[in-house]
Scaffold this motif. Structure first.
Motif, PDB file in Angstrom:
ATOM      1  N   GLU A 162       0.836  -1.208   0.000  1.00 39.27           N
ATOM      2  CA  GLU A 162       0.000   0.000   0.000  1.00 39.27           C
ATOM      3  C   GLU A 162       0.867   1.253   0.000  1.00 39.27           C
ATOM      4  O   GLU A 162       0.575   2.232  -0.699  1.00 39.27           O
ATOM      5  CB  GLU A 162      -0.921  -0.015   1.219  1.00 39.27           C
ATOM      6  CG  GLU A 162      -1.954  -1.144   1.184  1.00 39.27           C
ATOM      7  CD  GLU A 162      -2.674  -1.314   2.513  1.00 39.27           C
ATOM      8  OE1 GLU A 162      -2.288  -0.627   3.497  1.00 39.27           O
ATOM      9  OE2 GLU A 162      -3.610  -2.140   2.578  1.00 39.27           O
ATOM     10  N   ALA A 163       1.951   1.218   0.776  1.00 38.64           N
ATOM     11  CA  ALA A 163       2.834   2.378   0.851  1.00 38.64           C
ATOM     12  C   ALA A 163       3.523   2.650  -0.482  1.00 38.64           C
ATOM     13  O   ALA A 163       3.642   3.805  -0.912  1.00 38.64           O
ATOM     14  CB  ALA A 163       3.873   2.160   1.945  1.00 38.64           C
ATOM     15  N   LEU A 164       3.975   1.604  -1.157  1.00 39.61           N
ATOM     16  CA  LEU A 164       4.638   1.800  -2.447  1.00 39.61           C
ATOM     17  C   LEU A 164       3.706   2.463  -3.456  1.00 39.61           C
ATOM     18  O   LEU A 164       4.117   3.349  -4.210  1.00 39.61           O
ATOM     19  CB  LEU A 164       5.142   0.458  -2.976  1.00 39.61           C
ATOM     20  CG  LEU A 164       6.413  -0.072  -2.305  1.00 39.61           C
ATOM     21  CD1 LEU A 164       6.599  -1.556  -2.599  1.00 39.61           C
ATOM     22  CD2 LEU A 164       7.635   0.713  -2.761  1.00 39.61           C
ATOM     23  N   GLY A 165       2.448   2.045  -3.463  1.00 41.12           N
ATOM     24  CA  GLY A 165       1.488   2.677  -4.364  1.00 41.12           C
ATOM     25  C   GLY A 165       1.287   4.145  -4.037  1.00 41.12           C
ATOM     26  O   GLY A 165       1.231   4.999  -4.943  1.00 41.12           O
ATOM     27  N   ARG A 166       1.175   4.457  -2.762  1.00 43.06           N
ATOM     28  CA  ARG A 166       0.978   5.851  -2.357  1.00 43.06           C
ATOM     29  C   ARG A 166       2.216   6.694  -2.646  1.00 43.06           C
ATOM     30  O   ARG A 166       2.107   7.856  -3.076  1.00 43.06           O
ATOM     31  CB  ARG A 166       0.616   5.916  -0.877  1.00 43.06           C
ATOM     32  CG  ARG A 166      -0.790   5.435  -0.570  1.00 43.06           C
ATOM     33  CD  ARG A 166      -1.070   5.407   0.918  1.00 43.06           C
ATOM     34  NE  ARG A 166      -0.929   6.726   1.540  1.00 43.06           N
ATOM     35  CZ  ARG A 166      -1.084   6.961   2.837  1.00 43.06           C
ATOM     36  NH1 ARG A 166      -1.354   5.937   3.656  1.00 43.06           N
ATOM     37  NH2 ARG A 166      -0.956   8.181   3.332  1.00 43.06           N
ATOM     38  N   ILE A 167       3.385   6.126  -2.423  1.00 41.76           N
ATOM     39  CA  ILE A 167       4.623   6.860  -2.706  1.00 41.76           C
ATOM     40  C   ILE A 167       4.709   7.209  -4.183  1.00 41.76           C
ATOM     41  O   ILE A 167       5.001   8.356  -4.560  1.00 41.76           O
ATOM     42  CB  ILE A 167       5.835   6.021  -2.260  1.00 41.76           C
ATOM     43  CG1 ILE A 167       5.927   5.995  -0.732  1.00 41.76           C
ATOM     44  CG2 ILE A 167       7.132   6.560  -2.874  1.00 41.76           C
ATOM     45  CD1 ILE A 167       6.893   4.964  -0.198  1.00 41.76           C
ATOM     46  N   GLU A 168       4.440   6.251  -5.047  1.00 42.47           N
ATOM     47  CA  GLU A 168       4.513   6.518  -6.485  1.00 42.47           C
ATOM     48  C   GLU A 168       3.475   7.548  -6.906  1.00 42.47           C
ATOM     49  O   GLU A 168       3.760   8.430  -7.737  1.00 42.47           O
ATOM     50  CB  GLU A 168       4.334   5.213  -7.252  1.00 42.47           C
ATOM     51  CG  GLU A 168       5.525   4.268  -7.088  1.00 42.47           C
ATOM     52  CD  GLU A 168       5.335   2.920  -7.759  1.00 42.47           C
ATOM     53  OE1 GLU A 168       6.322   2.206  -7.951  1.00 42.47           O
ATOM     54  OE2 GLU A 168       4.177   2.589  -8.102  1.00 42.47           O
ATOM     55  N   SER A 169       2.280   7.472  -6.338  1.00 41.02           N
ATOM     56  CA  SER A 169       1.236   8.439  -6.675  1.00 41.02           C
ATOM     57  C   SER A 169       1.619   9.847  -6.215  1.00 41.02           C
ATOM     58  O   SER A 169       1.408  10.828  -6.939  1.00 41.02           O
ATOM     59  CB  SER A 169      -0.098   8.031  -6.046  1.00 41.02           C
ATOM     60  OG  SER A 169      -0.556   6.812  -6.598  1.00 41.02           O
ATOM     61  N   ARG A 170       2.170   9.954  -5.016  1.00 38.49           N
ATOM     62  CA  ARG A 170       2.550  11.268  -4.502  1.00 38.49           C
ATOM     63  C   ARG A 170       3.708  11.859  -5.288  1.00 38.49           C
ATOM     64  O   ARG A 170       3.714  13.057  -5.601  1.00 38.49           O
ATOM     65  CB  ARG A 170       2.908  11.156  -3.014  1.00 38.49           C
ATOM     66  CG  ARG A 170       3.310  12.478  -2.338  1.00 38.49           C
ATOM     67  CD  ARG A 170       2.243  13.543  -2.446  1.00 38.49           C
ATOM     68  NE  ARG A 170       0.965  13.071  -1.913  1.00 38.49           N
ATOM     69  CZ  ARG A 170      -0.169  13.769  -1.978  1.00 38.49           C
ATOM     70  NH1 ARG A 170      -0.179  14.955  -2.582  1.00 38.49           N
ATOM     71  NH2 ARG A 170      -1.282  13.278  -1.462  1.00 38.49           N
ATOM     72  N   LEU A 171       4.695  11.034  -5.631  1.00 41.51           N
ATOM     73  CA  LEU A 171       5.820  11.535  -6.420  1.00 41.51           C
ATOM     74  C   LEU A 171       5.362  12.104  -7.758  1.00 41.51           C
ATOM     75  O   LEU A 171       5.967  13.036  -8.291  1.00 41.51           O
ATOM     76  CB  LEU A 171       6.837  10.413  -6.658  1.00 41.51           C
ATOM     77  CG  LEU A 171       7.681   9.982  -5.454  1.00 41.51           C
ATOM     78  CD1 LEU A 171       8.498   8.751  -5.806  1.00 41.51           C
ATOM     79  CD2 LEU A 171       8.603  11.111  -4.998  1.00 41.51           C
TER      80      LEU A 171
END
Length: 253
Positions: free
Chosen positions: A131-140
């Motif tokens: 879940e964190a990896l998805g959010r990190i990529e979206s935020r970047l």
């Protein structure tokens, strides 16, 4: 070509010694310099000096000039993933585009508890990492200004579920496995990549190393390892092993 990195464990040392070691490693020609994301020294003695990961990376972004920098690895449960993405983007800019964003699920329950973080089961922690990896990529993708480059993501993964996350998100895959265990996990990663239509060659393979590089280096290359990381700890950082691996890199590639 095999890249050579060093992990400077931010433990049992004054910060001046850590900064000098980072500068010396860069002057020697190291490809990447990592710290780690813990709150206490590793090992049985938890009372030694220790410094925080991301504050240090911001300092390294200014005190180094060429080598890539990053955490090996940052525990996703310690920071809100959107905040972590923003921190990574900021260090990326400060460093002139040299950050590697290392991500892991964490493994020290007592340390998390000491700092007030929940520590779930292995399955729950891997799910949280996904879940964190998805959010990190979206935020970047929406930060202003954006990163100076596509920040490489390093995923530490050993189990089947975590390897699937590496196949989907990682530019670099790091594992504690070695020998035949490394090869089996690498083949599993390849299969997960093929399942989602990704070229496995797009993921660099990373491993910690020790020993004589002229003895063990050829096997590492045969197994497809693209980045080897030497570990050095405080209070005085001995870079002799790093020098040997850099000499081997320059002689054999």
């Amino acid at each position: 070509m095999v890249r050579v990195a060093i992990q400077l464990a931010p433990e049992r040392a004054d910060y001046d010694a850590i900064r000098r070691a980072a500068s010396e490693a860069e002057a020697l020609g190291v490809d990447a310099i990592f710290n780690w994301d813990h709150f206490y020294p590793l090992g049985r003695d938890r009372t030694g000096k220790h410094f925080e990961c991301w504050t240090m990376l911001g300092a390294w972004a200014e005190s180094t000039r060429r080598a890539e920098i990053g955490a090996m690895v940052s525990c996703v449960s310690y920071r809100n993933p959107d905040l972590l993405a923003d921190m990574a983007r900021t260090v990326d800019h400060i460093s002139g585009g040299r950050l590697i964003l290392g991500i892991g699920a964490g493994f020290r329950e007592w340390e998390a508890t000491e700092y007030g973080y929940e520590f779930g089961s292995p399955a729950a922690r891997v799910r949280e990492m996904g879940e964190a990896l998805g959010r990190i990529e979206s935020r970047l993708a929406v930060l202003n200004p954006p990163p100076t480059r596509r920040i490489p993501i390093l995923v530490a993964a050993d189990g089947p579920r975590a390897l699937r996350l590496a196949a989907r998100h990682a530019d670099i895959w790091h594992t504690f496995a070695d020998g035949e265990a490394f090869s089996r996990k690498s083949e599993q990663l390849d299969e997960h990549c093929r399942e989602i239509g990704r070229d496995p060659a797009g993921i660099e393979r990373s491993s910690f190393v020790a020993g004589d590089p002229w003895v063990v280096g050829a096997e590492l290359r045969r197994r497809g390892i693209g980045m080897v990381t030497v570990i050095a700890g405080g209070p005085r950082y001995d870079l002799g092993e790093l020098r040997r691996w850099l000499a081997w890199r320059d002689e054999t590639t």
